[in-house]
Scaffold this motif. Structure first.
Motif, PDB file in Angstrom:
ATOM      1  N   ALA A 255      46.624  39.966  41.929  1.00 50.07           N
ATOM      2  CA  ALA A 255      45.933  38.942  42.817  1.00 50.07           C
ATOM      3  C   ALA A 255      46.244  37.404  41.927  1.00 50.07           C
ATOM      4  N   GLN A 256      46.053  37.528  40.621  1.00 49.96           N
ATOM      5  CA  GLN A 256      45.923  36.142  40.126  1.00 49.96           C
ATOM      6  C   GLN A 256      47.282  35.418  40.447  1.00 49.96           C
ATOM      7  N   THR A 257      48.342  36.269  40.671  1.00 47.61           N
ATOM      8  CA  THR A 257      49.745  35.341  41.209  1.00 47.61           C
ATOM      9  C   THR A 257      49.948  35.404  42.568  1.00 47.61           C
ATOM     10  N   TRP A 258      49.071  35.546  43.320  1.00 48.21           N
ATOM     11  CA  TRP A 258      49.172  35.637  44.973  1.00 48.21           C
ATOM     12  C   TRP A 258      49.277  34.123  45.344  1.00 48.21           C
ATOM     13  N   PRO A 259      50.296  33.890  46.208  1.00 49.27           N
ATOM     14  CA  PRO A 259      50.474  32.395  46.697  1.00 49.27           C
ATOM     15  C   PRO A 259      49.085  32.053  47.337  1.00 49.27           C
ATOM     16  N   ALA A 260      48.455  30.672  47.134  1.00 51.96           N
ATOM     17  CA  ALA A 260      47.454  30.218  47.854  1.00 51.96           C
ATOM     18  C   ALA A 260      47.680  30.072  49.214  1.00 51.96           C
ATOM     19  N   GLN A 261      46.896  30.241  50.048  1.00 50.07           N
ATOM     20  CA  GLN A 261      46.895  30.223  51.573  1.00 50.07           C
ATOM     21  C   GLN A 261      46.028  28.819  52.139  1.00 50.07           C
ATOM     22  N   PRO A 262      46.479  27.806  52.878  1.00 49.30           N
ATOM     23  CA  PRO A 262      45.381  27.101  53.267  1.00 49.30           C
ATOM     24  C   PRO A 262      44.545  27.670  53.875  1.00 49.30           C
ATOM     25  N   ASP A 263      43.143  27.135  53.877  1.00 51.18           N
ATOM     26  CA  ASP A 263      42.058  27.601  54.477  1.00 51.18           C
ATOM     27  C   ASP A 263      41.853  29.372  54.388  1.00 51.18           C
ATOM     28  N   LEU A 264      42.156  29.741  53.371  1.00 51.71           N
ATOM     29  CA  LEU A 264      41.728  31.185  53.307  1.00 51.71           C
ATOM     30  C   LEU A 264      41.235  31.439  51.911  1.00 51.71           C
ATOM     31  N   HIS A 265      40.025  32.105  51.967  1.00 46.29           N
ATOM     32  CA  HIS A 265      39.468  32.603  50.735  1.00 46.29           C
ATOM     33  C   HIS A 265      39.334  34.062  50.536  1.00 46.29           C
ATOM     34  N   TRP A 266      39.817  34.598  49.550  1.00 45.18           N
ATOM     35  CA  TRP A 266      39.831  36.078  49.317  1.00 45.18           C
ATOM     36  C   TRP A 266      38.612  36.796  48.677  1.00 45.18           C
ATOM     37  N   LEU A 267      37.911  37.862  49.295  1.00 40.89           N
ATOM     38  CA  LEU A 267      36.775  38.657  48.203  1.00 40.89           C
ATOM     39  C   LEU A 267      37.565  39.926  47.577  1.00 40.89           C
ATOM     40  N   VAL A 268      37.612  39.849  46.444  1.00 49.35           N
ATOM     41  CA  VAL A 268      38.369  40.796  45.545  1.00 49.35           C
ATOM     42  C   VAL A 268      37.463  41.666  44.972  1.00 49.35           C
ATOM     43  N   PRO A 269      37.728  42.922  44.321  1.00 51.37           N
ATOM     44  CA  PRO A 269      37.004  43.663  43.365  1.00 51.37           C
ATOM     45  C   PRO A 269      36.992  42.942  42.224  1.00 51.37           C
ATOM     46  N   ALA A 270      35.454  42.942  41.501  1.00 51.43           N
ATOM     47  CA  ALA A 270      35.486  42.166  40.326  1.00 51.43           C
ATOM     48  C   ALA A 270      36.163  42.725  39.103  1.00 51.43           C
ATOM     49  N   ALA A 271      36.620  43.938  39.297  1.00 52.76           N
ATOM     50  CA  ALA A 271      37.144  44.750  38.056  1.00 52.76           C
ATOM     51  C   ALA A 271      38.919  44.103  38.010  1.00 52.76           C
TER      52      ALA A 271
END
Length: 358
Positions: free
Chosen positions: A224-240
């Protein structure tokens, strides 16, 4: 005081998601119930999903498959594990029967290990099974062509057939080899939608879409660190995943009930699995999913989700790359079907209540 012993598979979190609502509904019918849970799943996850007091015996009675990741079975390791598990099968059943006898149970429920069902039959203990799948069918799918597999498959089927009923939780595999299989409505927890509060907690605006990445209980890390940023989008991801980006937040530290979180986001992204599929549909949360390469249960899960939820299939490569902007936009344009009603927990609980003398 009636005593129910429940075995819950630790293969992912879907078996916990199925069992928790049933036990909570049973407790409503039988408040004095004494409950023992036998499971190799994480205790914190079990206590998140099962209300009230219970005794936990941290003991795995099945393994399902050895997984390479959330999507793929390690076939060689799974074959070796099954051959080892069934070597000395009669002695293994006898040992499980001794363990079970020591618990002094009045009734057994298994989701979805077959060993305790064989042990219960040996003891004359009434037993039920419950799930959307069974390991005998998945084993046959994976190993039917192997010369060593038929005797093991026969032992699995005999154990499952010893149950008084096998509650097939929709959406479920067909299970034609289990004559006592009984179709039941979906089981899912309904969350409370609190999207405004969630945005406030995350510090994002009302125009920002929230997307939850949920791959279940098999440890899998997406880049996920390399995923492209999307306008007006916020991701909720596992802490691991250990991601540190302003447009991504770990969801576990928020301390939210998972059903409330799922009900509050704008979409969930994951793989075919009962817990996520059933809860997304029943909570009205749109879902993007990538198929699993060799998982026959998804042939029941996917058509059901397509009929009952806003959903869209993506390639696993797109999921790995985080290239999901166009798919999410298309997802949010789809018409919204009526939500399925998760009545299965009440139906199963009523049967167990009657079996316990209620």
């Amino acid at each position: 005081m009636p005593h129910l012993v429940v075995y819950i598979s630790g293969h992912g979190f879907g078996h916990i998601a199925q069992t928790g609502p049933v036990l909570d509904a049973l407790r409503q019918l039988q408040p004095a119930l004494r409950l023992t849970v036998v499971s190799g799943a994480p205790e914190f996850k079990l206590r998140q999903r099962i209300g009230g007091d219970f005794v936990l015996v941290p003991r795995a009675a099945d393994f399902g498959f050895v997984m390479s990741d959330a999507f793929r079975i390690d076939r060689a390791a799974s074959a070796a594990a099954y051959r080892d598990f069934h070597s000395g099968w009669e002695e293994r059943v006898a040992a499980e029967a001794d363990f079970l006898q020591g618990l002094d149970a009045d009734l057994l429920l298994s989701n979805v290990a077959y060993l305790p069902l064989a042990a219960a039959e040996r003891l004359g203990l009434p037993a039920y099974a419950m799930s959307s799948l069974n390991w005998a069918d998945l084993f046959a799918h994976e190993f039917a062509g192997e010369t060593w597999a038929p005797p093991l498959h026969g032992q699995m089927l005999a154990a499952y057939r010893s149950a008084l009923s096998f509650f097939r939780l929709a959406p479920a595999m067909a299970m034609p080899d289990l004559p006592q299989a009984r179709p039941v409505d979906p089981v899912a927890r309904l969350g409370t939608r609190q999207d405004g509060l969630l945005r406030q907690v995350l510090g994002v605006g009302q125009g920002t879409r929230l997307v939850l990445a949920a791959l279940g209980g098999i440890a899998t890390r997406l880049p996920a660190q390399t995923w492209p940023a999307q306008p007006d989008l916020h991701w909720l991801v596992p802490a691991a995943w250990g991601v540190a980006r302003p447009d991504m937040s770990a969801f576990e530290p928020l301390g939210w009930d998972f059903a409330d979180l799922l009900a509050s986001v704008d979409a969930v992204v994951g793989k075919p699995g009962y817990g996520t599929f059933a809860e997304a549909a029943c909570n009205g949360t749109p879902m993007l999913y990538a198929r699993r390469p060799d998982w026959p249960e998804q042939e029941a899960l996917i058509p059901w989700l397509q009929a009952h939820a806003v959903c869209r299939e993506v390639e696993e490569s797109a999921l790995q790359a985080g290239d999901l902007g166009a798919d999410l936009a298309a997802l949010w344009q789809q018409p919204v079907p009526p939500r399925p009603q998760p009545r299965g927990a009440l139906l199963v609980a009523a049967c167990l209540h009657q079996a316990l003398g209620g």
